[in-house]
Scaffold this active site. Sequence first.
Site, PDB file in Angstrom:
ATOM      1  N   GLY A   8       0.828  -7.156   4.095  1.00  7.48           N
ATOM      2  CA  GLY A   8       2.040  -7.919   3.869  1.00  7.48           C
ATOM      3  C   GLY A   8       3.117  -7.645   4.888  1.00  7.48           C
ATOM      4  O   GLY A   8       4.191  -8.255   4.845  1.00  7.48           O
ATOM      5  N   GLY A  35       0.809  -1.219   0.000  1.00 11.92           N
ATOM      6  CA  GLY A  35       0.000   0.000   0.000  1.00 11.92           C
ATOM      7  C   GLY A  35       0.839   1.264   0.000  1.00 11.92           C
ATOM      8  O   GLY A  35       0.800   2.042  -0.926  1.00 11.92           O
ATOM      9  N   VAL A  65       7.321   1.110  12.958  1.00 10.95           N
ATOM     10  CA  VAL A  65       8.501   0.859  12.122  1.00 10.95           C
ATOM     11  C   VAL A  65       8.238   1.049  10.631  1.00 10.95           C
ATOM     12  O   VAL A  65       9.157   0.980   9.818  1.00 10.95           O
ATOM     13  CB  VAL A  65       9.048  -0.570  12.352  1.00 10.95           C
ATOM     14  N   GLY A  66       6.995   1.292  10.227  1.00  8.23           N
ATOM     15  CA  GLY A  66       6.664   1.264   8.804  1.00  8.23           C
ATOM     16  C   GLY A  66       7.297   2.361   7.983  1.00  8.23           C
ATOM     17  O   GLY A  66       7.594   2.154   6.809  1.00  8.23           O
ATOM     18  N   GLU A  67       7.495   3.545   8.558  1.00  2.03           N
ATOM     19  CA  GLU A  67       7.921   4.691   7.756  1.00  2.03           C
ATOM     20  C   GLU A  67       9.282   5.254   8.124  1.00  2.03           C
ATOM     21  O   GLU A  67       9.931   5.890   7.293  1.00  2.03           O
ATOM     22  CB  GLU A  67       6.861   5.793   7.851  1.00  2.03           C
ATOM     23  N   THR A  69       9.544  -9.388  10.964  1.00  2.00           N
ATOM     24  CA  THR A  69       8.745  -8.433  10.200  1.00  2.00           C
ATOM     25  C   THR A  69       9.194  -6.995  10.443  1.00  2.00           C
ATOM     26  O   THR A  69       9.115  -6.161   9.538  1.00  2.00           O
ATOM     27  CB  THR A  69       7.255  -8.585  10.531  1.00  2.00           C
TER      28      THR A  69
END
Length: 755
Positions: free
Chosen positions: A481, A253, A720-722, A652
Amino acid sequence: MSTKYAEAAPQAATKYVGRAVDRLDAKAKTTGEARFAAEHPYPDLAHAALVHATVARGRVTAVDTARARAVRGVIDVLTHENAPAMKPAPKPSLFNLSSLVSGTTVNYLATDEVYWNGQPVAVVVAETPEAARYAASLVRPSYEEWPAVVDFAAEEPNAVPQKSNPMRESGADKGDARAALATAPVSVDLRFSTPPQNHNAIEPHATTAVWDGDRLTVHEATQNIAWTRKHLALRFGVPERGVRVLSPYVGGGFGGKGSVWAGTLLAVLAARATGRPVRLALTREGVYHTVGGRTPSTQRVALGADAQGRLSALIHTSVSRTARAGGGPEPVTSASRHLYASPNIHLSDSTVRLDLVPNTFMRAPGEAIGTFALESAMDELSWELGMDPIELRMRNEPERNPVGGQRFAHRMLREAYAVGAERFGWRERDPRAGAMRDGRWLVGMGVATAYHPAWLMAASVTMRLGADGTVVVRCGLQEMGMGAATAQAQIAADEMGVPLESVRMEYGDSDLPPSPGAGGSAQTASVAAGVLAAGAKLKRSVHALARRLPGSPLRGRRLEELTPRDGGLFHAGGGQTYAEILAGAGRDHVEAVVKASMPAFVVRTLRDRRRLMRAASGAQFCEVRVDPDTFEVRVSRWVGVFDVGTVINATTAASQLRGGIVMGIGAALSEQTLIDHRTGRIVNPSLAEYHVPVHADVPRIDVHYLDEPDPTMPLGLLGVGEVGITGAAAAVANAVRHATGKRVLDLPITLDKLL
């Protein structure tokens, strides 16, 4: 979120949190069992394809559909002349956060007006996707063309200041930064630019829409299930409870699937118009023409310092873009509010409005491009001072938030740089430009700071404990994901003291309790707060049952004395399993419901921001090799050390951080959307011409995290995504500067800028 709320549940002993656990959906995805939005079969399924405008501004005067309708298998061709009406998109409002999900303000096929080159102006519905696409190529719209503004650089002088709102501040003035810069013994004053960029998730946007009377089912590639449901209900005039959005699997995304775009709306519209289930899967080019991407920017960063490197002035200004038909301003100067101590700071963000597809969220909007400029300028100041760039940053590490004065809830940048320097071998760096070689290759080493605010949103959760010891967690979270469901299962297993295999996650469905969208690096912490609160309620219910059972070893024991483990509640002298307690009470299950209030969340967030600053941060270390003849740049080594609070899943989390770094390498060296300034057309709308990093471009990336919890966040999570993409482009640019002596101010760093 207050500390009290974050610590609502007693903490179980951690058995699964922090471990490298395989993703729950791994088998389904690797065997092909998982069905994505464009893979759900329905009887009598029809397929839709879009017809895109070929002018940047104007109106459609006529649409010739005769040849398209003659194609075998065509069911209908929808235009503004015959399409059912949709209600217009709502105006964005902080009192209705779901209003922010509108990708554009265009009311597709309810207007003849064209707002950008590529806007959908017709939809073909056919029996097969091939027939739909072929027929769409035969539709011939005619236009009255109007003057259009599509050249960002030419329009920059007309930029207007961004407006602040309570959720996202814009602009700041502390002291007199201009005067301090003018008198600083050492200074740099640089102008940077970053290009527009487009989303390229591995799964292009797709929708399968099915109407049953006024009830709507949508299989959708979205990272915002709850708000998409609200938006569709509003646009099609049906009750929200009659709309179901299913999105258990999303193939990436990064912000592009956080809004509702033309493909979704027109698939639903086509299904209503034809009375058939309709699938609309965008081509890669269709994604470029209908889904927004990252804004371009121009930025000025000026820094003044004394001879010891202590900042006396920090100026950071930006110009980015929105569109006539929507798009939001980017907080480009966001990181500059927080990273460096200076008595004098001036920040301002401005925008221009263009006749292009509206820009949208793209991984770390604002911070990704803002840190490129700020961290490149800090590196250049280190050259002017003759000072190590890490030492310069550490000398300007603030005690409190530089703008606003809030205390840091958690900040370990010094530790991140110390660990990173050791792992990377920073002491081996020759400080002279162009002095390091590996054979014929010039070698450069660069560093930059990573930074992203930590957000917390409202998430509702239902948790059910069965008599067989199983735990079912129900939450409409988005799994794109990154292992979101797996992380929540680990949290639930530890909270309830049950084996991980006894936890079942139900997610990806708007009929489940609503979750915030997967954006802002907020989903894991937000849902974790709900899981912890639900677990605490469950344990209280089970404990109450146990205390009423004759002979229970838990009678007379307070819940605070018990530890959830081995599938039950235990103390030093013994305990009982959940199965034993429920069987004794004659219950087959107990359930806990946590309903989160979005208005309460907004109030709590605004209150907390006045006193606390929460953020993930890190240190990016990059090594490049540059060919001295062709100036080809290769990234050869990378170390990233991050302070992201508690890490739930070691595998992850590392994958997320690496993914961000890879996107940062792409931004630094190759990614740019090219726009024809005569027509407003995107001229490289494919992966053949829009260059993202491939395996040969990416070295082994060593990711390390400090794993120190933030005490004010649920489980100490920061997200942690960005944060991984922030500072990454600057680290590459700084390494190139070290290798070649040349400072590249305009991304991407291509050969012509070094020759």
